[in-house]
Every structure is written in C-alpha cells, then in structure tokens.
Design an enzyme around this catalytic site. Sequence first.
Site, PDB file in Angstrom:
ATOM      1  N   ASP A 145       0.619  -3.248  -2.617  1.00 36.81           N
ATOM      2  CA  ASP A 145       0.442  -1.813  -2.249  1.00 36.81           C
ATOM      3  C   ASP A 145       1.806  -1.063  -2.718  1.00 36.81           C
ATOM      4  OD1 ASP A 145       1.891  -2.771  -0.024  1.00 36.81           O
ATOM      5  OD2 ASP A 145       0.316  -2.337   1.356  1.00 36.81           O
ATOM      6  N   ASN A 193      -3.173  -2.090  13.759  1.00 37.32           N
ATOM      7  CA  ASN A 193      -4.618  -1.804  13.890  1.00 37.32           C
ATOM      8  C   ASN A 193      -5.354  -2.864  13.071  1.00 37.32           C
ATOM      9  OD1 ASN A 193      -4.196  -1.099  11.109  1.00 37.32           O
ATOM     10  ND2 ASN A 193      -4.606   1.049  11.351  1.00 37.32           N
TER      11      ASN A 193
HETATM   12  C1  GLP Z   1       2.285  -1.912   6.081  1.00 37.18           C
HETATM   13  C2  GLP Z   1       2.013  -2.697   4.801  1.00 37.18           C
HETATM   14  C3  GLP Z   1       1.288  -3.923   5.066  1.00 37.18           C
HETATM   15  C4  GLP Z   1       2.195  -4.427   6.189  1.00 37.18           C
HETATM   16  C5  GLP Z   1       1.910  -3.871   7.289  1.00 37.18           C
HETATM   17  C6  GLP Z   1       2.779  -4.570   8.564  1.00 37.18           C
HETATM   18  O1  GLP Z   1       2.086  -0.667   6.068  1.00 37.18           O
HETATM   19  N1  GLP Z   1       1.257  -1.860   3.747  1.00 37.18           N
HETATM   20  O2  GLP Z   1       1.041  -4.666   3.831  1.00 37.18           O
HETATM   21  O3  GLP Z   1       1.742  -5.877   6.072  1.00 37.18           O
HETATM   22  O4  GLP Z   1       1.818  -2.443   7.292  1.00 37.18           O
HETATM   23  O5  GLP Z   1       3.976  -3.890   8.409  1.00 37.18           O
HETATM   24  P1  GLP Z   1       5.391  -4.580   9.141  1.00 37.18           P
HETATM   25  O6  GLP Z   1       5.691  -5.682   8.552  1.00 37.18           O
HETATM   26  O7  GLP Z   1       6.445  -3.419   8.861  1.00 37.18           O
HETATM   27  O8  GLP Z   1       4.686  -4.566  10.717  1.00 37.18           O
END
Ligand code: GLP
Length: 260
Positions: A67, A136
């Site tokens: 993404d 979530n």
């Molecule tokens: C983000 C990304 C995801 C990621 C998730 C968790 O928004 N788009 O791909 O896995 O949220 O993020 P984090 O690893 O910082 O907790």
Amino acid sequence: MEVLIRDTPLEGAEVAAKVVRKKILEKPHPTLGLATGGTPLKMYQELIRMHNEEGLSFQHCTTFNLDEYVGLPPDNGQSYHYYMKNNLFDHIDLPSDKYHLPDGNADNLRQSCKDYERKIKDVGGIDLQVLGIGANGHIGFNEPTGSFASRTWIKILSEQTIRDNSKYFGPTEKVPYHVVTMGIATIMEAKHCLLIANGAKKADAVRKMIEGAVSASCPASILQMHPRVTVVLDEEAAYLLSAKDHYKWVEANKLDWQKY
Ligand code: GLP
C-alpha cells in the site's frame, strides 16, 4: 494457519526473517510482497544482517508493496516509498527496477491500480506476502467491512487507522485520508502469507483473525480460508488466544523440513 509464538518481538522478527530467507533460497526468481508500519522493521533489520553477514542476496527477487498513501511524494518521510528505501532497499542488493509500490501520485490513479495488478500477474504472482495487522483487523489498508473480493484500489482510511498511524507523523503533519492498497483478493492470491503482530494492542484483532468467525468485520479473518499462512506473534499479541498451547505443541512437533 501455522502460528509461531515467541517471547519477544525480536525473536519473532528472527523467525519471520528465516521464513523470508527460506522462500528466497527456494526459488530462482522469488517475488515478495512487502509491508510497512512499525511491525516489520526488526525483520527488515534481520534481513539486512543476513545480507551483510551471511551473503543472503536479493538480486533475483522482485517485490511489490501492499500500500501507499495518496498524495505524498516518494521523498516525503512518511511515504511508504521512503520507508522502504530507508529501511530495506538502500541496504540490500535488490536492483532498483525490481521493486514496486502502488503510485499514490499517479495522474490516473484508477489506471495505475489496474496496472499494478497486471504487473503482479506478469511476474507469476507473489510467492510470499508479508503482512502486519491493524488494531481493527485490517490488512494492507483494507478496513473492516470492505469486500473480500477487492483488488488494488483507492480506499479511504477509517478514523481509527488515521488515529493509530498519526504516531508516525509530526504534530503539524496530517495523515492522508486516502490510500492505494492491494485488495483482499490480491493478497489472497499470494502463495504464502506471513503475518507478524506484536503487542497487547493487537491481541483482540489477532484472536478474531485466528479463532473468530470469518467476517469482513475483521478483514484478516479471511486468511483462515488461505491454504498457507504463517502467523508470527509475540506473547503479548497472543495472550487472548484460547488454543495457544496447541499452537506451541504443533510447532514443537514439526518435522525437520517444516522448520525455519
Ligand atoms: C498500517 C499499514 C498496514 C500495517 C498496519 C499495522 O496502516 N497499512 O500494512 O500492517 O497498519 O501497522 P503497525 O505495524 O505500525 O502497527
């Protein structure tokens, strides 16, 4: 699902990196799907260490990221382009024409989403897709109640995700509301998925993903329908799982070739 539970995020990162290494060594031209966020950082550091100290080469890999934010230039410190270069690509021998991220600045975003899907297909699909999970239950930026049939497309973030991700942005910077993300159907076509989660904040989403009903309310729960998923958790992220002892027993009794 294969569930691997480790005492600390660092131990989780080490086993996750071994899963990636195994895939790289298994295939002459492996295609990796990559993730951003705080979670995979230690795994990327371990892969860089393997590259520097053990000669692990990424020369024949192709990568596709999950993404990207819409409207952040690639040199913006919060863009996922910047994150990937800074945290992985600048430190390994992956050729610069072999990595791909969704283009959040394309003049024609819809066309560029279609092109991204085509590029993944053209290389024969993703061999190993690295994933994190949102509090979530989102994977990539596929928020709760989105379609399980979705493909790479422009999405609007939930308010919870905007709040969660604001910790990575400066006090005066605004988290973009719009993103481009691989869809759930895109992710489900990867041959093997490797999802990493750490910390008590993720425990509820992890429980729903592994032991809850398959529901678009927890997008990650669709992974129950995937033939090959490896989940790497630290103890905190695993603490709400009711079959934790079973997952540990299964891992302890793996055959040699099933180990990482
Ligand atoms: C983000 C990304 C995801 C990621 C998730 C968790 O928004 N788009 O791909 O896995 O949220 O993020 P984090 O690893 O910082 O907790």
